[in-house]
Enzyme design. Structure first.
Site, PDB file in Angstrom:
ATOM      1  N   LYS A  20     -24.671  57.992   2.301  1.00 30.07           N
ATOM      2  CA  LYS A  20     -26.015  58.640   1.592  1.00 30.07           C
ATOM      3  C   LYS A  20     -26.682  58.544   2.978  1.00 30.07           C
ATOM      4  O   LYS A  20     -26.723  57.683   3.810  1.00 30.07           O
ATOM      5  CB  LYS A  20     -26.197  56.788   1.728  1.00 30.07           C
ATOM      6  N   GLY A  37     -38.644  48.972   1.185  1.00 31.19           N
ATOM      7  CA  GLY A  37     -38.446  47.373   0.692  1.00 31.19           C
ATOM      8  C   GLY A  37     -39.865  47.287   0.444  1.00 31.19           C
ATOM      9  O   GLY A  37     -40.704  46.381   0.722  1.00 31.19           O
ATOM     10  N   ALA A  60     -35.200  53.217  -3.501  1.00 31.81           N
ATOM     11  CA  ALA A  60     -36.007  52.643  -2.191  1.00 31.81           C
ATOM     12  C   ALA A  60     -37.606  52.689  -3.052  1.00 31.81           C
ATOM     13  O   ALA A  60     -38.285  52.815  -4.065  1.00 31.81           O
ATOM     14  CB  ALA A  60     -36.547  53.486  -1.029  1.00 31.81           C
ATOM     15  N   GLY A  61     -38.202  51.256  -3.051  1.00 31.02           N
ATOM     16  CA  GLY A  61     -39.522  50.976  -3.396  1.00 31.02           C
ATOM     17  C   GLY A  61     -39.512  50.384  -4.559  1.00 31.02           C
ATOM     18  O   GLY A  61     -40.512  49.622  -5.140  1.00 31.02           O
ATOM     19  N   ALA A  67     -32.060  47.529  -3.415  1.00 32.18           N
ATOM     20  CA  ALA A  67     -31.221  46.233  -2.519  1.00 32.18           C
ATOM     21  C   ALA A  67     -32.025  45.559  -2.773  1.00 32.18           C
ATOM     22  O   ALA A  67     -32.323  44.241  -3.251  1.00 32.18           O
ATOM     23  CB  ALA A  67     -31.196  47.372  -1.516  1.00 32.18           C
ATOM     24  N   THR A  68     -33.509  45.451  -2.086  1.00 34.87           N
ATOM     25  CA  THR A  68     -33.849  44.409  -1.750  1.00 34.87           C
ATOM     26  C   THR A  68     -34.478  43.516  -2.696  1.00 34.87           C
ATOM     27  O   THR A  68     -34.294  42.435  -2.422  1.00 34.87           O
ATOM     28  CB  THR A  68     -35.544  45.061  -0.848  1.00 34.87           C
TER      29      THR A  68
END
Lengths: 66, 255
Positions: free
Chosen positions: B97, B158, B184-185, B206-207
């Site tokens: 990645k 994040g 992301a986001g 992830a987050t």
């Protein structure tokens, strides 16, 4: 001679090769990669790769991230 | 496998790719990974402690989840290429990645360095999954450079702000020839579903899971969201109408 491993100064025997340095440092058998002065050294080449005084050895592994 | 995700010739049953960052400990991470149904999850490359174990890799191996090393923290193409090579050596995978960010406040990709790194890594035989801005022009350039997947952000890493420019994401997916992964986001399951409805082939997050109050439950929600969005995308949604349209028959005429 003095080198650094992951940024910390270390004394290692003069003439030690990379394999000996890593063994002494307790590097894991798998799941790690090593760079010397910014260049990746494949595991197969650890033995016989000379380490010069002042060399910057980096040992990396996978951690949680991303 | 029904409706698999195919990246670089490899099939995945799950369209949810997770990250391992942010989990409080490996036990929490394990439950979240299992609930997510993911088959591919990102890891970062950092200095190994002397004599330190590889608990994370052991966990992923036990769960049958493929680690996808990232180049998080890299600011230049040279740093990213070096990190990718270290990851290939440590993990025995040529998948990466690719992440080259410009600054700590935004963590937005640096497009110039990113494209440069992508070209170098493709040349070196890597399977490159490129984290990028929601820019349809750059997405196409990354595809042309040989990236195996292009991964536009919904919003900065994040933030949990969801997909700030859905039109851009739809422009990216509508003309892509490689898998598009919304990366992301994402903050919650409806946003994961939205990504899939916009034509994304997968979602990477992830987050949103690891820092949720209940990571395991949120992982299950994300899995369901991705599946729902994928089903809806392929089902031909109704056109939007201005005026109402009854779905029940006309009332019976007064007899």
């Amino acid at each position: 001679m003095q080198i650094t491993i992951n940024g910390a100064p270390r004394q290692v025997p003069d003439g030690a090769d990379l394999a000996a340095v890593l063994r002494e440092h307790g590097v894991a058998e798998r799941g790690v990669a090593v760079a010397v002065d910014g260049d990746v050294v494949p595991r197969a080449d650890w033995s016989g790769t000379a380490v010069r005084p002042g060399a910057a050895v980096e040992v990396l592994t996978a951690v949680q991230g991303g | 496998m029904d409706d698999p995700l195919t990246i670089a010739g490899r099939e995945f049953g799950s369209r949810l790719i997770t990250g391992t960052g942010g989990a409080g400990n490996l036990a929490v991470l394990e439950r979240a990974l299992l609930a997510s149904g993911t088959e591919l999850t990102t890891v970062a490359m950092r200095r190994a402690d002397a004599g330190g174990g590889t608990g994370l890799l052991d966990l992923l191996h036990r769960l049958g989840i493929e680690p996808l090393p990232n180049t998080a923290g890299c600011r230049t193409a040279a740093e990213a290429v070096r990190t990718a090579k270290l990851a290939r050596e440590a993990l025995g995978t040529s998948w990466v990645k690719l992440e080259v960010v410009a600054d700590a406040d935004t963590l937005l990709p640096d497009p110039v360095e990113l494209l440069d790194a992508a070209e170098q890594l493709v040349d070196d035989g890597f399977v490159v999954l490129a984290y990028t801005n929601d820019d349809p022009v750059l997405a196409l350039k990354l595809e042309d450079a040989g990236c195996a997947a292009v991964m536009p952000l919904g919003s900065p890493i994040g933030t949990g702000l969801g997909i700030r420019n859905p039109h851009n994401v739809e422009m990216i997916t509508s003309r892509a020839s490689v898998p598009i992964v919304l990366d992301a986001g994402i903050g919650t399951a409806s946003e994961a579903a939205q990504a899939m409805e916009l034509g994304c082939d997968a979602v990477l997050l992830a987050t949103a899971v690891t820092r949720a109050r209940d990571p395991e439950r949120m992982a299950a929600a994300m899995r369901a969201g991705v599946e729902a969005g994928r089903l809806a995308f392929g089902s031909g949604r109704i056109p939007r109408r201005f005026w109402a349209q009854a779905s029940s028959p006309e009332p019976d005429a007064d007899g």
